[in-house]
Scaffold this motif. Structure first.
Motif, PDB file in Angstrom:
ATOM      1  N   LEU A 209      34.070   7.237  -7.028  1.00 14.24           N
ATOM      2  CA  LEU A 209      33.485   6.215  -7.900  1.00 14.24           C
ATOM      3  C   LEU A 209      32.139   6.659  -8.456  1.00 14.24           C
ATOM      4  CD1 LEU A 209      34.299   2.893  -6.002  1.00 14.24           C
ATOM      5  CD2 LEU A 209      35.595   4.059  -7.779  1.00 14.24           C
ATOM      6  N   ILE A 212      32.536   9.793 -10.960  1.00 12.38           N
ATOM      7  CA  ILE A 212      33.153   9.395 -12.227  1.00 12.38           C
ATOM      8  C   ILE A 212      32.215   8.463 -13.000  1.00 12.38           C
ATOM      9  CG2 ILE A 212      35.064   8.055 -13.206  1.00 12.38           C
ATOM     10  CD1 ILE A 212      36.764   9.403 -10.906  1.00 12.38           C
ATOM     11  N   MET A 215      29.757  10.716 -14.630  1.00  9.57           N
ATOM     12  CA  MET A 215      30.414  11.425 -15.745  1.00  9.57           C
ATOM     13  C   MET A 215      30.443  10.525 -16.981  1.00  9.57           C
ATOM     14  SD  MET A 215      34.320  12.882 -15.822  1.00  9.57           S
ATOM     15  CE  MET A 215      35.348  11.437 -15.563  1.00  9.57           C
ATOM     16  N   ASP A 216      30.781   9.251 -16.771  1.00 12.75           N
ATOM     17  CA  ASP A 216      30.850   8.324 -17.907  1.00 12.75           C
ATOM     18  C   ASP A 216      29.460   8.051 -18.480  1.00 12.75           C
ATOM     19  OD1 ASP A 216      33.497   8.323 -17.326  1.00 12.75           O
ATOM     20  OD2 ASP A 216      33.635   6.219 -16.704  1.00 12.75           O
ATOM     21  N   MET A 245      42.136  13.360  -8.892  1.00 14.20           N
ATOM     22  CA  MET A 245      40.886  12.614  -9.081  1.00 14.20           C
ATOM     23  C   MET A 245      41.183  11.156  -9.391  1.00 14.20           C
ATOM     24  SD  MET A 245      38.143  13.145 -12.187  1.00 14.20           S
ATOM     25  CE  MET A 245      39.148  12.563 -13.545  1.00 14.20           C
ATOM     26  N   ARG A 246      42.218  10.915 -10.212  1.00 10.84           N
ATOM     27  CA  ARG A 246      42.554   9.538 -10.588  1.00 10.84           C
ATOM     28  C   ARG A 246      43.081   8.765  -9.385  1.00 10.84           C
ATOM     29  NH1 ARG A 246      44.923  11.969 -16.181  1.00 10.84           N
ATOM     30  NH2 ARG A 246      43.087  11.584 -17.465  1.00 10.84           N
ATOM     31  N   ARG A 247      43.863   9.429  -8.528  1.00  8.54           N
ATOM     32  CA  ARG A 247      44.320   8.769  -7.297  1.00  8.54           C
ATOM     33  C   ARG A 247      43.128   8.416  -6.412  1.00  8.54           C
ATOM     34  NH1 ARG A 247      48.306  12.721  -7.261  1.00  8.54           N
ATOM     35  NH2 ARG A 247      47.607  13.885  -5.441  1.00  8.54           N
ATOM     36  N   PHE A 249      40.125   7.862  -7.312  1.00  4.90           N
ATOM     37  CA  PHE A 249      39.386   6.770  -7.949  1.00  4.90           C
ATOM     38  C   PHE A 249      40.070   5.432  -7.685  1.00  4.90           C
ATOM     39  CE2 PHE A 249      38.576   3.911 -11.509  1.00  4.90           C
ATOM     40  CZ  PHE A 249      37.202   3.972 -11.624  1.00  4.90           C
ATOM     41  N   PHE A 250      41.401   5.424  -7.818  1.00  4.43           N
ATOM     42  CA  PHE A 250      42.162   4.191  -7.631  1.00  4.43           C
ATOM     43  C   PHE A 250      41.997   3.675  -6.208  1.00  4.43           C
ATOM     44  CE2 PHE A 250      46.174   1.750  -7.179  1.00  4.43           C
ATOM     45  CZ  PHE A 250      46.002   0.893  -8.248  1.00  4.43           C
ATOM     46  N   ARG A 259      33.443   0.451  -1.947  1.00  5.17           N
ATOM     47  CA  ARG A 259      32.925  -0.032  -3.209  1.00  5.17           C
ATOM     48  C   ARG A 259      31.506  -0.576  -3.027  1.00  5.17           C
ATOM     49  NH1 ARG A 259      36.845  -3.869  -5.620  1.00  5.17           N
ATOM     50  NH2 ARG A 259      35.622  -5.565  -4.772  1.00  5.17           N
ATOM     51  N   THR A 263      28.135   0.883  -5.147  1.00  5.16           N
ATOM     52  CA  THR A 263      27.406   0.203  -6.195  1.00  5.16           C
ATOM     53  C   THR A 263      26.185  -0.528  -5.659  1.00  5.16           C
ATOM     54  OG1 THR A 263      28.831  -1.702  -5.886  1.00  5.16           O
ATOM     55  CG2 THR A 263      29.463  -0.138  -7.603  1.00  5.16           C
ATOM     56  N   ASP A 265      26.061  -3.343  -4.196  1.00  5.91           N
ATOM     57  CA  ASP A 265      26.062  -4.798  -4.246  1.00  5.91           C
ATOM     58  C   ASP A 265      27.014  -5.405  -3.219  1.00  5.91           C
ATOM     59  OD1 ASP A 265      28.027  -4.908  -7.334  1.00  5.91           O
ATOM     60  OD2 ASP A 265      28.638  -4.559  -5.259  1.00  5.91           O
TER      61      ASP A 265
ATOM     62  N   SER B  11      36.287   5.701 -17.656  1.00  6.78           N
ATOM     63  CA  SER B  11      37.153   6.671 -18.339  1.00  6.78           C
ATOM     64  C   SER B  11      38.509   6.757 -17.648  1.00  6.78           C
ATOM     65  CB  SER B  11      36.475   8.039 -18.373  1.00  6.78           C
ATOM     66  OG  SER B  11      36.169   8.473 -17.061  1.00  6.78           O
ATOM     67  N   VAL B  12      38.516   6.670 -16.304  1.00  4.31           N
ATOM     68  CA  VAL B  12      39.780   6.749 -15.573  1.00  4.31           C
ATOM     69  C   VAL B  12      40.559   5.448 -15.710  1.00  4.31           C
ATOM     70  CG1 VAL B  12      40.829   7.058 -13.302  1.00  4.31           C
ATOM     71  CG2 VAL B  12      38.873   8.460 -13.965  1.00  4.31           C
ATOM     72  N   MET B  16      44.407   4.589 -17.002  1.00  8.63           N
ATOM     73  CA  MET B  16      45.421   3.906 -16.202  1.00  8.63           C
ATOM     74  C   MET B  16      46.017   2.744 -16.987  1.00  8.63           C
ATOM     75  SD  MET B  16      44.170   4.165 -12.305  1.00  8.63           S
ATOM     76  CE  MET B  16      44.366   5.780 -11.532  1.00  8.63           C
ATOM     77  N   GLY B 193      47.954   9.294 -12.045  1.00  7.35           N
ATOM     78  CA  GLY B 193      47.742  10.104 -10.851  1.00  7.35           C
ATOM     79  C   GLY B 193      49.033  10.519 -10.176  1.00  7.35           C
TER      80      GLY B 193
END
Ligand code: HEM
Ligand code: SF4
Ligand code: FES
Lengths: 265, 238
Positions: A209, A212, A215-216, A245-247, A249-250, A259, A263, A265, B11-12, B16, B193
């Motif tokens: 998290l 990425i 990166m954004d 990477m997407r897995r 992130f998910f 989480r 962040t 919070d 972005s990810v 999705m 993914g």
């Protein structure tokens, strides 16, 4: 060996020209270099040009390089429309003049991306990668004395995949070649590398998290899965690392504990 | 911005959304195509009209309403996320472009299908609007099948595809759909993914098959009607 004459069309840009506005005031300047030998490297040809320019009292063309043997990731030019030149699996410093014809005109541009502002001529600022790494491209561990080898069993395939991902040298060619200027291959490699190893486990969600997110924030584009990055990557990093990477992130986004840590919070 | 929203619109997250809605659209289009195959039955549109009648009246007409609402949302999310990825974010990320760009080849998947996603996608969007207007929001003549009065959608379809210009336009758009799916189909799995170095070989081949099946399946229909259906002949088919 026969000597070659090479025409270069090089992007020249004074210091501080694009930092803020992003509107380019740079321009292409044509040069001719004589007595180029086929076994010379491309960067040596630029060296030759710079000696000539210096002798003539002109500003040399600035470009980055360090190891000049393909291991440090400092060099990086778009040569003839391809990041790191026309040959696959090589860095800019590994490009040889024998890949070009006598009398050929070669266009040389910097790695172009909003988050890689041009510092001067062909030199770009890639510290955006450092800031992404600083968000989580490491393991927070109490470093005692070196553990016994094999004290932590890691399956061979996982170790291999981690090693493959770890071979990324952070050159930025993936960003340069991506039609969207996405940094997904670099970030995918860094996140995947640690995700294969037990040491990377405790922080994996938070790492994905945060990295990425950074990166954004740096302003890189989103990935359209063109896969051009893999083709220009000198270390052949596979786009399977982007899927991974997407897995990560998910899973990270679903994990409540992670989480909160990510962040604040 | 809340955490959830910032994740979804990262972005990810955008990928999705694009990928999952893209696969839902593939599912919808597959069912649509299967339904349309009833047009090939030489029965003057009996089966086709009955199928349309069933869809419109199932669960007292609620099924189609719920489905249309869902479909509209899926289209909406797909368009917004995909256009952000492939257009707005892309343009922001490289304010100054290259003078010369060559495809690297080798393991790259960049090609006309992948670089034209925005063109084929937006063309499909325009097409979908015209398509719905032409076949749904129009006056349908009535016909009686099995003692039930129903819309003669078949007559509308045949009248449309008897015009070479319309049939030709459909063929062109369905070619674009094939291109969209040649990249989109495997790309969606990568975005979610669900991919690795071995799976990608299978997925890319599957994308080729899906692209050809969908494009040919849809463009065969207008051509078939244009050249082989004769409404004046009993049964409608020569
Ligand atoms: C209606 C208008 C449509 C628009 C404007 C549109 C636009 C796009 C664009 C621009 C992309 C590329 C996104 C990227 O660069 O990552 C994309 C991807 C995709 N589209 Fe569409 N599209 C439309 C309709 C469709 C339809 C009808 C289908 C299915 C039959 C479809 C299936 C897909 C799939 C599977 C992907 C790949 C998703 C991914 O890369 O994760 N699209 N679309
Ligand atoms: S993934 Fe490859 S191209 Fe990208 S920074 Fe790492 S080594 Fe360079
Ligand atoms: S200068 Fe070190 S990789 Fe090219």
């Amino acid at each position: 060996m026969s000597e070659m004459t090479i025409h270069l069309k090089i992007w020249r840009q004074a210091r501080g020209e694009t930092k803020d506005s992003q509107k380019s005031q740079g321009r292409f300047v044509d040069y001719t270099v004589e007595k180029v030998l086929p076994e010379m490297s491309f960067l040596e040809t630029l060296d030759l040009l710079n000696e000539k320019l210096t002798r003539q009292g002109q500003q040399p063309v600035e470009f980055d390089s360090d190891c000049r043997e393909g291991i440090c990731g400092t060099c990086g030019l778009v040569i003839k429309g391809t990041a790191h030149g026309p040959n696959p699996k090589t860095t800019t410093c590994e490009v040889r003049m024998r890949h070009f014809r006598d009398g050929e005109t070669i266009t040389v541009e910097p790695f172009r991306a909003g988050p890689f502002p041009i510092l001067k001529d062909l030199v770009v600022d890639r510290t955006a990668f450092d800031r992404i790494q600083q968000q989580g491209g490491f393991v927070t561990a109490n470093v005692g004395s070196a553990p016994d080898s094999n004290a932590v069993p890691i399956p061979k395939l996982d170790a291999d995949k981690a090693m493959d991902a770890a071979s990324c040298i952070g050159c930025g060619a993936c960003v340069a070649a991506c039609p969207n200027a996405s940094a997904s291959l670099f970030v995918g490699a860094k996140i995947s590398q640690l995700s294969y190893l037990p040491q990377g486990g405790p922080e994996r969600g938070r790492r994905a998290l945060l990295m990425i997110g950074q990166m954004d924030r740096e302003g890189f584009g989103d990935c359209s899965n063109h896969g051009e990055c893999e083709a220009v990557c000198p270390k052949e990093i596979s786009i399977e690392n982007i899927a991974r990477m997407r897995r990560e992130f998910f899973k990270g986004a679903l994990g409540g504990h992670d989480r909160k840590a990510a962040t604040g919070d | 911005m809340s955490t959830f929203r910032s994740h979804v619109w990262s972005s990810v997250g955008k990928k999705m959304i694009t990928g999952s809605t893209g696969l839902m659209l593939v599912g919808f289009v597959a069912v649509h195509l299967l339904g349309n195959l009833t047009l090939f039955i030489p029965d003057r549109g009996h089966a086709f009209n009955a199928y349309a009648y069933f869809l419109e009246h199932a669960v007292h007409g609620w099924l189609i309403l719920a489905f249309e609402a869902g479909l509209l949302a899926v289209f909406g999310f797909h368009i917004v996320s995909a256009v952000t990825v492939a257009w707005t974010d892309k343009r922001k990320a490289r304010p100054v472009g290259y003078a010369l760009v060559r495809n690297a080849g080798g393991k790259s998947r960049k090609g006309l299908p992948s670089t034209s996603m925005i063109v084929t996608g937006l063309s499909l969007a325009v097409f979908v609007i015209l398509h719905v207007k032409m076949f749904k929001f129009t006056d349908h003549p009535a016909v009686v099948h099995d003692g039930k009065e129903m819309k003669d959608l078949y007559a509308v379809v045949v009248a449309a595809f008897k015009q070479p210009l319309i049939a030709g336009a459909y063929v062109a758009v369905m070619g674009m759909l094939g291109f969209h799916l040649r990249h989109g189909f495997w790309s969606a799995f990568q975005s979610l993914g669900w991919n690795n170095d071995r799976a990608i070989v299978v997925l890319e081949n599957l994308a080729r098959v899906v692209a050809v099946l969908f494009a040919v399946g849809f463009l065969a229909l207008p051509l078939y009607i244009l050249f082989f259906v004769d409404p004046s002949v009993s049964g409608g088919h020569r």
